[in-house]
Design an enzyme around this catalytic site. Structure first.
Site, PDB file in Angstrom:
ATOM      1  CG  PHE A  49       0.440  -8.334   6.134  1.00 27.26           C
ATOM      2  CD1 PHE A  49      -0.634  -9.150   6.471  1.00 27.26           C
ATOM      3  CD2 PHE A  49       0.195  -7.260   5.297  1.00 27.26           C
ATOM      4  CE1 PHE A  49      -1.912  -8.895   5.985  1.00 27.26           C
ATOM      5  CE2 PHE A  49      -1.079  -6.994   4.801  1.00 27.26           C
ATOM      6  CZ  PHE A  49      -2.136  -7.820   5.148  1.00 27.26           C
TER       7      PHE A  49
ATOM      8  CE  LYS B 256      11.614  -5.582   5.577  1.00 30.06           C
ATOM      9  NZ  LYS B 256      10.261  -5.581   6.206  1.00 30.06           N
TER      10      LYS B 256
ATOM     11  CB  SER C  12       1.538  -2.625  -1.812  1.00 37.09           C
ATOM     12  OG  SER C  12       2.636  -1.871  -1.361  1.00 37.09           O
TER      13      SER C  12
ATOM     14  CB  CYS D  25      -1.523 -11.195  -3.921  1.00 33.03           C
ATOM     15  SG  CYS D  25      -0.830 -12.796  -4.266  1.00 33.03           S
TER      16      CYS D  25
ATOM     17  CD  GLU E  74      -3.907  -5.228  -3.494  1.00 33.21           C
ATOM     18  OE1 GLU E  74      -3.001  -4.402  -3.286  1.00 33.21           O
ATOM     19  OE2 GLU E  74      -3.704  -6.448  -3.617  1.00 33.21           O
TER      20      GLU E  74
END
Ligand code: NAD
Length: 495
Positions: free
Chosen positions: A149, A173, A226, A281, A380
């Protein structure tokens, strides 16, 4: 409720699946649209469209494929604001962050427009008498991308620009949380001259991903998200015989040595820690303060954090937007409850969260003296919480970075070139910044971490992206010398 469609065979297609997933407006906390999660039949239709488009797109000349990328680059450039507006509307990031995302995505279209240079093979003349050996690069076929996202325009562009210019066809996707921008990109690709079916989008979640993994016509999977999902997709995809590159999560450390320029390091920590609400990230999540730098550095960061203006993208002065969902906001805030016990909260974002907004806001937090056994350090967090860990020496700082489960990015702030050079040699991370807090490589290098931040061999985009989306073939050919031919070709005959 407005429904966000799929994009199959060159056109938007309304979803028919019974499972509806809301798309929130993070700035207001209201559902603004929904997707109908793709059924197995819809995913298969996208794959079949891509399969049907493959032979002609593969046969298109290199210059034609590069030209489509060049035109796409021009169209994205011309529609920067529209794309950024769409990013802000569903992700919540500020306009400046959204425009930054478009700019970094655009680099990949630029790179792809020049990719024919990297699609060249090698040639060895005369490996034996009359024998030449040469290599060629060929596309894989239908390839799929599964994206997170946090960069709904840039990360798909990391993948599909190179995949397409290499002659593959693509099924994307996107994240179900901010799916609309993928349709804008699909339309711009169509307008750039990409044939129908060469690029498709299926909206959905795990179910659509599992269908793509099981589809025998999908040759390769590129994933960004993730770590637990990256690991499972890598394992399932390779078990199914596919080529997979799966980029996972991160816990990026920024090491600040006692000789660093404190103001510059504090500016860097703030922009890298709280930019895009920490949902990057490559965000700096831990500042490792070495020796005497800790006190003045923490003061300098705190002073800047107090000044960060939190607000919706519609507020032109906002520097940090909301988080992606209510659950995620609450999860991030939960780490501050831990901090109450383990560490010293210097700035508490729960207190500075705008109280007049119903969106998924959380103010920026700074936590000092975080113990390395605390979940604040080990997890995280993926939100606007910056931790400071204090150590005495460079070696302790290095051991901390190298001992961490993740190895995406890291940075060192120092005025000493020799130490910086040692650090780049010693550190176990895929991307290293020297006085640069977010060392995202330019598009003509490749992006990827080490350890639990990447599953697979090849990094994403740049030259390694071209390698990922092609397979090499080596041809060994023998042609008799024309002078020995029985047919008279006008060559002098061998006596
Ligand atoms: P996520 O792993 O939840 O989702 C990523 C994608 O996988 C989405 O398209 C989602 O629909 C799909 N997905 C989710 N669960 C799945 C499952 N069980 N099986 C199959 N597919 C599944 O990640 P996110 O929350 O969208 O993004 C944030 C994460 O992405 C962070 O961990 C961040 O560090 C990471 N990230 C990494 C990079 C990188 O380059 N290493 C870049 C951006 C984001």
């Amino acid at each position: 409720m407005r429904q966000i469609p799929h994009w199959i065979d060159g056109a938007a297609v309304a979803g028919t699946g019974p499972r509806r997933l809301p798309v929130w407006d993070p700035a207001t906390g209201e559902a603004q649209a929904e997707i109908a999660a793709a059924t197995a039949g819809e995913v298969r239709a996208a794959v079949l469209a891509a399969r049907a488009a493959f032979p002609a797109w593969r046969a298109a000349s290199l210059s034609r494929r590069a030209e489509v990328m060049f035109r796409f680059r021009e169209l994205v450039d011309a529609h920067r604001k529209e794309i950024a507006g769409q990013l802000s509307a569903e992700h919540g990031k500020t306009t400046a962050d959204a425009l930054g995302e478009v700019a970094r995505g655009l680099e990949n279209a630029e790179f792809a427009a020049g990719a024919p240079y990297l699609l060249r093979g090698g040639y060895s003349e005369g490996a034996s008498s009359g024998v030449d050996v040469y290599s060629i690069r060929q596309p894989l076929g239908v390839v799929a991308g599964i994206t997170p996202f946090n960069f709904p325009a840039m990360v798909p562009m990391w993948m599909f620009c190179n995949a397409l210019v290499c002659g593959n066809t693509f099924v994307l996707k996107p994240s179900e949380k901010d799916p609309s921008v993928s349709l804008l990109l699909a339309d711009l690709l169509r307008r750039a001259g990409l044939p129908d079916g060469a690029f498709n989008v299926v909206q959905g979640d795990k179910e659509a991903v599992d269908t793509l993994i099981a589809d025998p016509d999908v040759q390769a999977l590129s994933f960004v998200g993730s770590t637990p999902v990256a690991r499972s997709i890598y394992e399932a995809g390779t078990r199914a015989g596919k080529r997979v590159q799966a980029l996972g999560g991160a816990k990026n450390h920024m090491v600040v040595l006692p000789d660093a320029d404190i103001a510059a390091a504090a500016d860097a920590a703030v922009s890298a820690g709280y930019g895009s609400a920490g949902e990057r990230c490559m965000a700096v999540s831990v500042v490792v303060a070495v020796g005497a730098v800790a006190d003045p550095l923490v003061d300098a960061i705190a002073e800047r954090v107090h000044r960060i203006r939190v607000g919706a993208a519609s507020d032109p002065d906002a520097e940090m937007g909301p988080l992606i969902s209510r659950e995620h906001r609450d999860r991030v805030a939960g780490y501050l409850t831990l901090a109450d016990e383990d560490a010293r909260i210097v700035v508490d974002g729960r207190r500075t969260t705008p109280t007049d907004a119903d969106g998924f806001f959380l103010g920026p937090s700074l936590v000092d003296r975080v113990p390395t056994g605390s979940a604040l350090y080990t997890d995280e967090i993926f939100g606007p919480v910056l931790s400071v860990v204090r150590v005495d020496t460079y070696d302790e700082a290095l051991a901390l970075v190298n001992g961490n489960e993740y190895g995406n990015g890291t940075a060192i702030f120092t005025r000493d070139g020799g130490v910086a050079r040692r650090f780049q040699y010693d550190v176990l991370c895929g991307m290293v910044g020297i006085n640069v807090p977010i060392p995202v490589p330019v598009a003509y290098y490749s992006f990827g971490g080490w350890k639990a931040s990447l599953f697979g061999d090849l990094h994403m985009y740049g030259p390694e992206g071209i390698a990922f989306y092609t397979r090499t073939k080596v041809v060994t050919s023998r042609w008799p010398d024309p002078a020995t031919s029985e047919v008279d070709l006008g060559f002098p005959k061998v006596r």
